[in-house]
Motif scaffolding. Structure first.
Motif, PDB file in Angstrom:
ATOM      1  N   LEU A 122      70.417  -6.937  30.078  1.00 14.16           N
ATOM      2  CA  LEU A 122      69.054  -6.719  30.274  1.00 14.16           C
ATOM      3  C   LEU A 122      68.755  -5.399  31.011  1.00 14.16           C
ATOM      4  N   TYR A 123      68.317  -4.583  30.169  1.00 20.54           N
ATOM      5  CA  TYR A 123      68.072  -3.147  30.808  1.00 20.54           C
ATOM      6  C   TYR A 123      66.627  -2.830  30.915  1.00 20.54           C
ATOM      7  N   LEU A 124      66.073  -2.982  32.118  1.00 20.49           N
ATOM      8  CA  LEU A 124      64.725  -2.558  32.586  1.00 20.49           C
ATOM      9  C   LEU A 124      64.537  -1.229  33.771  1.00 20.49           C
ATOM     10  N   HIS A 168      64.144   2.444  35.208  1.00 18.26           N
ATOM     11  CA  HIS A 168      63.157   3.549  34.981  1.00 18.26           C
ATOM     12  C   HIS A 168      61.851   3.151  34.395  1.00 18.26           C
ATOM     13  N   ASN A 169      61.211   2.050  35.023  1.00 14.78           N
ATOM     14  CA  ASN A 169      60.011   1.637  34.356  1.00 14.78           C
ATOM     15  C   ASN A 169      58.848   1.464  35.829  1.00 14.78           C
ATOM     16  N   ALA A 170      58.122   0.743  35.936  1.00 14.45           N
ATOM     17  CA  ALA A 170      57.073   0.529  37.029  1.00 14.45           C
ATOM     18  C   ALA A 170      56.771  -0.690  37.363  1.00 14.45           C
ATOM     19  N   LEU A 171      58.074  -1.481  37.406  1.00 13.19           N
ATOM     20  CA  LEU A 171      58.039  -2.833  37.731  1.00 13.19           C
ATOM     21  C   LEU A 171      57.758  -3.001  39.204  1.00 13.19           C
ATOM     22  N   GLU A 172      56.955  -3.922  39.823  1.00 12.47           N
ATOM     23  CA  GLU A 172      56.822  -4.055  41.341  1.00 12.47           C
ATOM     24  C   GLU A 172      57.528  -5.344  41.766  1.00 12.47           C
ATOM     25  N   SER A 173      58.120  -6.167  40.951  1.00 11.58           N
ATOM     26  CA  SER A 173      58.936  -7.336  41.386  1.00 11.58           C
ATOM     27  C   SER A 173      60.103  -7.559  40.008  1.00 11.58           C
ATOM     28  N   VAL A 174      60.904  -8.051  40.611  1.00 11.67           N
ATOM     29  CA  VAL A 174      61.933  -8.751  39.482  1.00 11.67           C
ATOM     30  C   VAL A 174      61.529  -9.833  38.838  1.00 11.67           C
ATOM     31  N   PRO A 175      61.565  -9.609  37.281  1.00 15.41           N
ATOM     32  CA  PRO A 175      61.129 -10.633  36.431  1.00 15.41           C
ATOM     33  C   PRO A 175      61.580 -11.826  36.851  1.00 15.41           C
ATOM     34  N   LEU A 176      60.697 -12.921  36.521  1.00 10.14           N
ATOM     35  CA  LEU A 176      60.973 -14.235  36.823  1.00 10.14           C
ATOM     36  C   LEU A 176      61.893 -14.807  35.740  1.00 10.14           C
ATOM     37  N   ASN A 177      62.427 -16.359  36.161  1.00 11.81           N
ATOM     38  CA  ASN A 177      62.955 -17.251  35.231  1.00 11.81           C
ATOM     39  C   ASN A 177      64.313 -16.509  34.564  1.00 11.81           C
ATOM     40  N   LEU A 178      64.910 -15.763  35.028  1.00 11.14           N
ATOM     41  CA  LEU A 178      66.075 -15.070  34.282  1.00 11.14           C
ATOM     42  C   LEU A 178      67.160 -16.275  33.761  1.00 11.14           C
ATOM     43  N   PRO A 179      67.775 -15.916  32.714  1.00 11.77           N
ATOM     44  CA  PRO A 179      68.514 -17.147  32.127  1.00 11.77           C
ATOM     45  C   PRO A 179      69.895 -16.834  32.748  1.00 11.77           C
ATOM     46  N   GLU A 180      70.458 -18.172  32.664  1.00 15.04           N
ATOM     47  CA  GLU A 180      71.967 -18.435  33.339  1.00 15.04           C
ATOM     48  C   GLU A 180      72.882 -17.562  32.576  1.00 15.04           C
ATOM     49  N   LEU A 235      72.209  -6.922  34.771  1.00 13.85           N
ATOM     50  CA  LEU A 235      70.704  -6.707  34.973  1.00 13.85           C
ATOM     51  C   LEU A 235      70.434  -5.389  35.697  1.00 13.85           C
ATOM     52  N   HIS A 236      69.884  -4.390  34.984  1.00  9.38           N
ATOM     53  CA  HIS A 236      69.556  -3.292  35.350  1.00  9.38           C
ATOM     54  C   HIS A 236      68.133  -2.958  35.767  1.00  9.38           C
ATOM     55  N   LEU A 237      67.628  -2.725  37.020  1.00 10.03           N
ATOM     56  CA  LEU A 237      66.261  -2.736  37.646  1.00 10.03           C
ATOM     57  C   LEU A 237      66.260  -1.544  38.287  1.00 10.03           C
ATOM     58  N   GLN A 238      67.198  -0.561  38.221  1.00 10.51           N
ATOM     59  CA  GLN A 238      67.205   0.937  38.958  1.00 10.51           C
ATOM     60  C   GLN A 238      65.711   1.559  38.658  1.00 10.51           C
ATOM     61  N   TYR A 239      65.213   2.295  39.782  1.00  9.35           N
ATOM     62  CA  TYR A 239      64.328   3.195  39.753  1.00  9.35           C
ATOM     63  C   TYR A 239      62.871   2.631  39.196  1.00  9.35           C
ATOM     64  N   GLY A 292      67.151   2.940  43.887  1.00  9.95           N
ATOM     65  CA  GLY A 292      65.664   3.574  43.527  1.00  9.95           C
ATOM     66  C   GLY A 292      64.556   3.226  43.717  1.00  9.95           C
ATOM     67  N   ASN A 293      64.790   1.758  44.472  1.00  8.89           N
ATOM     68  CA  ASN A 293      63.388   1.143  44.491  1.00  8.89           C
ATOM     69  C   ASN A 293      63.030   1.196  46.066  1.00  8.89           C
ATOM     70  N   PRO A 294      61.791   0.965  46.456  1.00  8.50           N
ATOM     71  CA  PRO A 294      61.597   1.200  47.662  1.00  8.50           C
ATOM     72  C   PRO A 294      61.854  -0.004  48.670  1.00  8.50           C
ATOM     73  N   ILE A 295      62.375  -1.191  48.156  1.00  7.20           N
ATOM     74  CA  ILE A 295      62.951  -2.464  48.916  1.00  7.20           C
ATOM     75  C   ILE A 295      64.149  -2.018  49.439  1.00  7.20           C
ATOM     76  N   VAL A 296      64.221  -2.603  50.785  1.00 11.66           N
ATOM     77  CA  VAL A 296      65.377  -2.579  51.716  1.00 11.66           C
ATOM     78  C   VAL A 296      66.128  -4.092  51.368  1.00 11.66           C
ATOM     79  N   LEU A 297      67.285  -3.834  50.574  1.00 10.39           N
ATOM     80  CA  LEU A 297      67.976  -5.183  50.321  1.00 10.39           C
ATOM     81  C   LEU A 297      68.599  -6.218  51.468  1.00 10.39           C
TER      82      LEU A 297
END
Length: 293
Positions: free
Chosen positions: A213-215, A217-229, A234-238, A269-274
């Motif tokens: 799942l590659y998402l 370089h978009n404008a997501l504010e949160s990680v998508p819910l209910n990711l499958p097993e 999973l790419h959510l960078q930037y 590339g997200n403003p979150i501190v892991l």
């Protein structure tokens, strides 16, 4: 003596009055309008004569005009769009169930042969995907629309594609995701304009085969819910992700739960501190890539 001199003079000058050998020159032939003739039949010498007018049937016709009549339609500078009404397999390349429509400036999905399994329509000018585009093409297994201008995907556009395994919508202008077919293993929507509200809560829940799942370089504010097993990559960078919860990847009510298949999560590339969300990664075999301080 005068007779002999005259004969000698005649003998010497006879070769000079013989006609010289003809010039090496190709003849320029004219053809009727409907005759199938390629421009390859004209020599370079013929082409250089284009500034001269040639008379045919009492009318002056320039060589430029004759070349236009003899050339085929491919010489015309007309963008090959769906409006040209050309059969898809003349506009694109069709080969053993694969249709290649790359970089030909089409503005809509062309009509596809019913046996199409793989469609590559990258780097065109497609703006919209209609529900009717794939209504009769149930054999599709892979679709690649990367690098278009897609802003809208009609509801149900992919609903009948029960065999579809790979779908790429990367590098488009989407702000929300369509309903995805159930057997997807790979979905790429990198480099769009998707926000979290553009992804339904159960968008991925039933995709039990989804591994990639590659998402990014978009404008997501949160990680998508209910990711499958089944998810491995999973790419959510930037994006604009600012927070995650203990249930984003793991199960807060089950401390023994481990995501055994997840190999990579990219969140740089997200403003979150892991480092502030350590419990969110307790079920992972590897920490996500991103900023920890």
């Amino acid at each position: 003596m005068e007779t002999l001199q005259a004969a000698f003079v005649l003998f010497v000058f006879v070769p000079l009055v013989n006609p010289a050998p003809p010039l090496q020159q190709e003849s320029l032939q004219f053809y009727e309008y409907d005759t199938d003739v390629s421009m390859g039949s004209l020599t370079q010498q013929d082409y250089e004569m284009k500034s001269k007018d040639i008379r045919k049937d009492g009318t002056n016709v320039s060589l430029d005009t004759s070349l236009m009549l003899q050339s085929d339609d491919s010489q015309l500078d007309v963008p090959p769009t769906k409006d040209t009404n050309l059969p898809t397999c003349l506009l694109c390349v069709c080969l053993s169930g694969s249709v290649y429509c790359e970089e030909i400036d089409i503005e809509a999905v062309p009509p596809l042969p019913k046996e199409t399994a793989y469609l590559y329509a990258r780097f065109n000018k497609i703006k919209r995907i209609a529900a009717s585009d794939f209504a009769d093409i149930t054999t599709l297994r892979r679709i690649d629309f990367s690098g278009n201008r897609i802003e809208e995907i009609e509801d149900g556009a992919f609903s009948k594609l029960l065999l579809l395994e790979e779908l790429s919508l990367a590098e488009n202008r989407l702000v929300k995701l369509p309903v995805l077919p159930p057997k997807l293993t790979t979905f790429n929507a990198n480099q769009n304009r998707i926000k979290s509200r553009g992804i339904k809560a159960n968008a991925f829940k039933k995709l039990t085969n989804l591994a990639y799942l590659y998402l990014g370089h978009n404008a997501l504010e949160s990680v998508p819910l209910n990711l499958p097993e089944s998810l491995r990559i999973l790419h959510l960078q930037y994006n604009n992700i600012t927070t995650i919860t203990d249930d984003t990847f793991c199960k807060s009510n089950n401390t023994r739960y481990i995501r055994t298949r997840m190999d990579e999560i990219r969140m740089e590339g997200n403003p979150i501190v892991l480092a502030k969300h350590v419990n969110a990664f307790s079920c992972l075999r590897m920490l996500p890539v991103g900023t920890y301080y």
